[in-house]
Write an enzyme that holds these catalytic residues in place. Structure first.
Site, short mmCIF file in Angstrom:
data_model
loop_
_atom_site.label_atom_id
_atom_site.label_comp_id
_atom_site.label_asym_id
_atom_site.label_seq_id
_atom_site.Cartn_x
_atom_site.Cartn_y
_atom_site.Cartn_z
N GLU A 38 55.31 45.57 72.67
CA GLU A 38 54.52 45.74 73.88
C GLU A 38 54.66 44.44 74.66
O GLU A 38 54.46 43.36 74.10
CB GLU A 38 53.04 46.00 73.56
CG GLU A 38 52.26 46.28 74.84
CD GLU A 38 50.76 46.42 74.63
OE1 GLU A 38 50.25 46.04 73.56
OE2 GLU A 38 50.09 46.90 75.57
N ARG A 273 54.17 42.90 57.22
CA ARG A 273 54.44 41.92 58.26
C ARG A 273 54.57 40.54 57.62
O ARG A 273 54.19 40.32 56.48
CB ARG A 273 53.33 41.93 59.31
CG ARG A 273 51.95 41.57 58.78
CD ARG A 273 50.98 41.31 59.93
NE ARG A 273 50.73 42.47 60.76
CZ ARG A 273 50.95 42.49 62.07
NH1 ARG A 273 51.39 41.41 62.68
NH2 ARG A 273 50.72 43.56 62.78
N LYS A 283 48.98 37.64 67.97
CA LYS A 283 49.33 37.45 69.38
C LYS A 283 48.09 37.08 70.18
O LYS A 283 48.14 36.26 71.09
CB LYS A 283 49.92 38.76 69.91
CG LYS A 283 51.07 38.55 70.88
CD LYS A 283 51.44 39.86 71.54
CE LYS A 283 52.75 40.42 71.03
NZ LYS A 283 53.11 41.68 71.70
#
Length: 564
Positions: A38, A273, A283
């Site tokens: 994104e 992850r 983020k």
RNA sequence: UGUCUCAUUGUGUAAUGGUAGCACAACUGACUCUGACUCAGUUUGUCUAGGUUCGAAUCCUAGUGAGACAACCA
């Protein structure tokens, strides 16, 4: 720089999954993957892992990988991020086969949503978010159906179109899939497919005021692009049944891409992850560090962003190699940042040129060297690489050496400069220290001694062994440079897992310091981005943000192994 | 008192019913125009309990621990 390669030694579960899939005759052996960020932030080392997997798997099986901006929520997205993501992926050494924006597919998504309504797989729900909480239930308790669940398709369709026409405020209506309110998987309890958001989209502008949710959009994007293997992180594992549900609906509508007469049915698998010690990867939190000016932007060399690592002197090969070494599994591990540092040291050791620089200077006077005389000595650019060439470095009567390299009273096994002891001035001469001058506080301010006139180049004419070698810079020729020493941004190995306090409590106040160092003249011409090893000190990258010629700024990449 | 997932040395990962291996880290030593690099070596591991089997890290059962899921974020 070597080309990115997928490992042929490790056979992690994703690779095995694709192998088995292909062996079973799926997709005629064709593999298409995708990396779907994104565009709401800069990508970091955690994304680099995903990129290496997505692009690497495609490459390992002779397939292709798409880059897709997953821009279904206009609130946080911008072209600045799109361009930066493209730059960073390219810098890492990967090439996407096709590029998409999810927003390109809004029309198709809308069409599918209308079809779901027509087929009684979706309905317009008027429950508020608060009311829905009650209807949805909790994981341990089943939910109950929305009162709007069985409204006629025509009614839902009309409302859906009015939603799009902008007749309703944000949050008043939404489109829900009609699945199973009693499912133990919350994502099956009539998940939202479309919500109202009166917010201009950075690409589609005001064309839409309704936007699809991730769970609806993502499988559609994959399917329309002909993606065969859709790999993502573990938190999406519980979403997989819904992903498959959407794919099933598309299949019923005959909307799956057909290749060589066969339907391409995308499948999702999940991997853990990346977590790194001393590193924050969220983020949102990285954004906070930038917004609150706690760092100097997304590309601050202390940031774990790809751009930050680049500015610090990390190479794409080192990052790819790191991603290869950490492997792929479903175990929620925390990798020691020492492995990342090993990878960059390993790469830099091969490719960097050696330069002499003195960061904490102490003046040494060679008493028997003629005043005003200068001579050039020859030094190898990289002793381990015969092709790296040589350079000339000026030597004269007064030189700077590292303060650490002198001890008035040497401890045992200290082979560097000390009174009465011989040491090699790298590439120049053998030097014998005889005395030192101290100030009122007892601090050594100057060291004196004599050189062996027959030892030019550093070798003794009588063959005696000199155990210590140190680096130096001629006082008359040295160039002053700014050297930034970056340490870890956080003092806690896991600032997010600490029992109490905010992650900001663990910011390292000494994470950046700037010193003036003396560098050999050749270094003054370093181009931004050039990386050198300062002898025995560390690797340094000429900062891409410096502009003053002749006064370069260097960022420390990583220290060499600690000396004892 | 739910569903799903995971558990191999300090860290990460391999072994897919047949000798528990590799890398990082740590520690020794050798070498060296830097103590780095390189080379050689050492230490440390299958979460627990049962079961299946000639044989289990691997298959089964139960337990323990960790994580994900209850945004109209992705």
């Amino acid at each position: 720089m070597s080309e990115p390669t997928a490992s042929d030694t490790s056979r992690h579960f994703l690779k095995q999954w694709i192998e088995e899939d292909l062996a079973a005759g799926a997709n005629d052996g064709k593999v298409v993957t995708r990396f779907p960020p994104e565009p709401n932030g800069w990508i970091h080392i955690g994304h680099a892992k995903a990129i290496c997997i997505d692009f690497g798997m495609a490459q390992a099986f002779g397939g292709t990988c798409h880059l897709r901006m997953d821009d279904t929520n206009p609130s946080k997205e911008s072209d600045e991020y799109v361009e930066q993501i493209k730059r960073d992926i390219t810098w890492l050494g990967f090439k996407w086969d096709k590029f998409f924006y999810a927003a390109q597919m809004f029309d198709k998504m809308w069409f599918i949503a209308e079809e779901l309504i027509n087929r009684s797989h979706a309905y317009i729900c008027e429950l508020s978010q608060e009311q829905w909480k009650e209807y949805r239930g909790v994981p341990t308790q089943p939910g109950k159906p929305s009162p709007f669940r069985d409204r006629p398709a025509e009614e839902s369709l009309a409302l859906f179109r009015r939603m799009r026409a902008g007749e309703f405020a944000d949050g008043t209506l939404c489109l829900r899939a009609k699945i199973d309110m009693a499912s133990p998987n919350i994502h099956f309890r009539d998940p939202v497919l479309y919500r109202i958001n009166h917010m201009p989209h950075y690409h589609t502008g005001d064309t839409w005021c309704v936007y699809p949710m991730y769970d609806f959009a993502h499988p559609i994007e994959d399917a329309l692009e002909g993606v065969t293997h859709s790999m993502c992180t573990l938190e999406f594992e519980v979403h997989r049944p819904l992903y498959d549900w959407v794919i099933d609906r598309m299949d019923e509508m005959n909307l799956l891409v057909v290749r060589d007469g066969k339907k391409i049915r995308p499948q999702q698998r999940e991997f853990a992850r990346l977590n790194l010690t001393y590193t924050v990867m969220s983020k949102r939190k990285l954004m906070q560090l930038v917004d609150e000016n706690r760092v100097d932007g997304w590309d601050d060399p202390r940031m774990p962003t790809v751009a930050g690592l680049r500015r610090r002197g990390y190479t794409p090969a080192a990052i790819r190699n790191f991603c290869e070494r950490i492997g792929v599994s479903k175990y929620e591990s925390e990798t020691d940042v020492a492995l990342l540092e090993f990878c960059i040291r390993e790469d830099l050791n091969k490719i960097t040129q050696r330069r002499m620089a003195v960061l904490d200077p102490l003046k040494v006077v060679v008493d028997n060297y003629p005043e005003g005389q200068t001579e050039m000595v020859t030094l190898s650019n990289n002793p381990g690489d015969p092709d790296s060439g040589e350079r000339q470095v000026p030597f004269s009567r007064e030189i700077w050496i590292e303060r650490d390299d002198f001890m008035e009273v040497p401890e045992k096994k200290f082979f560097r400069m000390a009174p009465g002891q011989e040491v090699r001035l790298r590439g120049a001469y053998i030097f014998k220290c005889e005395s030192c001058i101290k100030d009122a506080d007892g601090k050594v301010t100057e060291v004196h001694g004599t050189y062996d006139t027959l030892s030019k180049g550093g070798n003794a004419s009588d063959g005696r062994k000199i155990k210590g070698t140190i680096h130096w810079v001629s006082v008359a020729h040295a160039v002053e440079a700014e050297v930034r020493l970056y340490d870890r941004l956080f003092t806690s190995s896991n600032p997010l897992a600490e029992e109490q306090g905010d992650f900001l409590d663990y910011l390292n106040p000494n994470s950046m310091s700037t010193i003036k160092g003396y560098i050999e003249p050749a270094l003054a011409e370093a181009a931004p981005g050039d990386i050198f090893q300062f002898e025995r000190l560390a690797y340094f990258c000429a900062d891409s943000k410096y502009s003053k010629p002749g006064a370069p700024v260097f960022n420390r990449t990583v220290t060499l192994r600690d000396s004892k």
